[in-house]
Design an enzyme around this catalytic site. Sequence first.
Site, PDB file in Angstrom:
ATOM      1  N   LEU A  56       7.080  16.109  -4.026  1.00 48.72           N
ATOM      2  CA  LEU A  56       6.248  15.339  -4.800  1.00 48.72           C
ATOM      3  C   LEU A  56       6.010  15.587  -6.286  1.00 48.72           C
ATOM      4  O   LEU A  56       5.914  14.599  -7.166  1.00 48.72           O
ATOM      5  CB  LEU A  56       4.992  15.343  -4.075  1.00 48.72           C
ATOM      6  N   ARG A 114       7.931  16.455  -8.542  1.00 48.19           N
ATOM      7  CA  ARG A 114       9.097  16.226  -9.160  1.00 48.19           C
ATOM      8  C   ARG A 114       8.689  15.062 -10.084  1.00 48.19           C
ATOM      9  O   ARG A 114       9.600  14.678 -10.948  1.00 48.19           O
ATOM     10  CB  ARG A 114      10.331  16.240  -8.094  1.00 48.19           C
ATOM     11  N   ARG A 124       7.233  13.215 -12.348  1.00 54.36           N
ATOM     12  CA  ARG A 124       6.583  13.732 -13.701  1.00 54.36           C
ATOM     13  C   ARG A 124       5.697  12.616 -14.443  1.00 54.36           C
ATOM     14  O   ARG A 124       4.799  12.930 -15.217  1.00 54.36           O
ATOM     15  CB  ARG A 124       7.647  14.362 -14.752  1.00 54.36           C
ATOM     16  N   GLN A 182      -3.150  21.547  -6.189  1.00 57.85           N
ATOM     17  CA  GLN A 182      -2.776  22.081  -4.782  1.00 57.85           C
ATOM     18  C   GLN A 182      -3.219  23.425  -4.495  1.00 57.85           C
ATOM     19  O   GLN A 182      -3.493  24.091  -5.226  1.00 57.85           O
ATOM     20  CB  GLN A 182      -0.962  22.223  -5.165  1.00 57.85           C
ATOM     21  N   SER A 215      -3.995  26.779  -3.810  1.00 54.49           N
ATOM     22  CA  SER A 215      -3.439  28.067  -4.506  1.00 54.49           C
ATOM     23  C   SER A 215      -2.868  29.168  -3.549  1.00 54.49           C
ATOM     24  O   SER A 215      -3.745  29.681  -2.824  1.00 54.49           O
ATOM     25  CB  SER A 215      -4.440  28.769  -5.342  1.00 54.49           C
ATOM     26  N   ARG A 217      -1.587  32.025  -4.310  1.00 53.51           N
ATOM     27  CA  ARG A 217      -2.098  33.422  -4.701  1.00 53.51           C
ATOM     28  C   ARG A 217      -3.312  33.603  -4.414  1.00 53.51           C
ATOM     29  O   ARG A 217      -3.646  34.645  -4.379  1.00 53.51           O
ATOM     30  CB  ARG A 217      -1.954  33.337  -6.335  1.00 53.51           C
ATOM     31  N   ARG A 252       1.953   1.733 -11.689  1.00 53.41           N
ATOM     32  CA  ARG A 252       3.499   1.704 -12.099  1.00 53.41           C
ATOM     33  C   ARG A 252       3.970   2.772 -11.500  1.00 53.41           C
ATOM     34  O   ARG A 252       5.299   2.101 -10.546  1.00 53.41           O
ATOM     35  CB  ARG A 252       3.816   1.665 -13.450  1.00 53.41           C
ATOM     36  N   ARG A 265      10.349   6.958  -1.980  1.00 50.77           N
ATOM     37  CA  ARG A 265       9.981   7.888  -0.968  1.00 50.77           C
ATOM     38  C   ARG A 265       9.865   7.391   0.327  1.00 50.77           C
ATOM     39  O   ARG A 265       9.318   8.171   1.605  1.00 50.77           O
ATOM     40  CB  ARG A 265       8.559   8.586  -1.371  1.00 50.77           C
TER      41      ARG A 265
END
Length: 266
Positions: A116, A118, A120, A127, A129, A131, A208, A217
């Site tokens: 997803l 990708r 831009r 998203q 985390s 970490r 758009r 997709r």
Amino acid sequence: MEQNKIVLPKTYLTGYTGMNISGISQYLKDTDQEEFESDILAAKAEGLSDGEILCSMYAKMCYASLTTKKNKNISKIRGIAANIQGTIDSGHGSVFEHCTLNFLTTNCSRVFTHELVRHRVGSAFSQTSGRYVRTDAINFVHDPILDPVKDKIEKALTYLQTIYQEMENDLDLANIKDFDRKKKLTSAMRRILPNGQANEIGFSLNLRSLRHLIELRTSEHAEFEIRLVFGQVYNLMKDKYPAMFVDAKEEMIDDLLKISFKNKKV
Ligand SMILES: Cc1cc2nc3c(=O)[nH]c(=O)nc-3n(C[C@H](O)[C@H](O)[C@H](O)COP(=O)(O)OP(=O)(O)OC[C@H]3O[C@@H](n4cnc5c(N)ncnc54)[C@H](O)[C@@H]3O)c2cc1C
């Protein structure tokens, strides 16, 4: 100890661009184009969304065609739905960038989110985390093509969960007070977790980009999970944005929705 689970993504429409009627009315009054207000009301009565009406307003503004009063080249004007159709047909897609939709998908894998993000253009993402958030049970997004080996997947998940918990114990994570160190360890430990592990992503797309992504997709050549999610996105959108999806062709392939647009120019 929580149990690992097999899950599937679910998508929610969490926000969208709306009209500020008082600002629009003031603009129309100041520019002597108040007749356009009745076009707005007619479009709303036809079930068009605020976002579509706004995009059409900007498209019409380009040609001074909100009314017949401002451009001597024109003697009649189209209603908002017909204007949107004309704008799609002519490929004047930039006006559809004025309307943004906000979605949240839960129980989606890192396979999906990596694909997803990708995209831009005309997009924003937030998203879970990896970490910050420590794993407990492994919720896993399963592609049904692997049903014949599902028992092996479950076995692998149980194994990974066990090892993960052993690592937590060996590193004494429960007793570490320094949050920065805990975060670093959490981040490092996710390296052993699978791509299919579920997480959440909030994403926003303008109209758009949305047309572009829905077609790309939901194609049968795209991956199972992103096809599933963009089928959900399309279903959330199609009735609320009828003018934008009027040229959509719906098919079912592999039990998943495939959407193609008659007009590719936008
Ligand atoms: C079936 C399928 C298989 C794929 N396989 C792979 C793979 O094996 N490896 C891999 O790395 N990726 C793969 N991808 C991802 C793909 O290469 C794109 O990165 C992704 O689909 C984003 O699409 P997009 O380029 O249309 O980007 P978006 O950001 O959605 O852009 C929208 C449109 O804007 C224009 N645009 C955007 N950026 C630029 C730019 N910099 N210059 C000029 N025009 C621009 C283009 O017209 C583009 O189509 C795959 C995608 C699909 C659908």
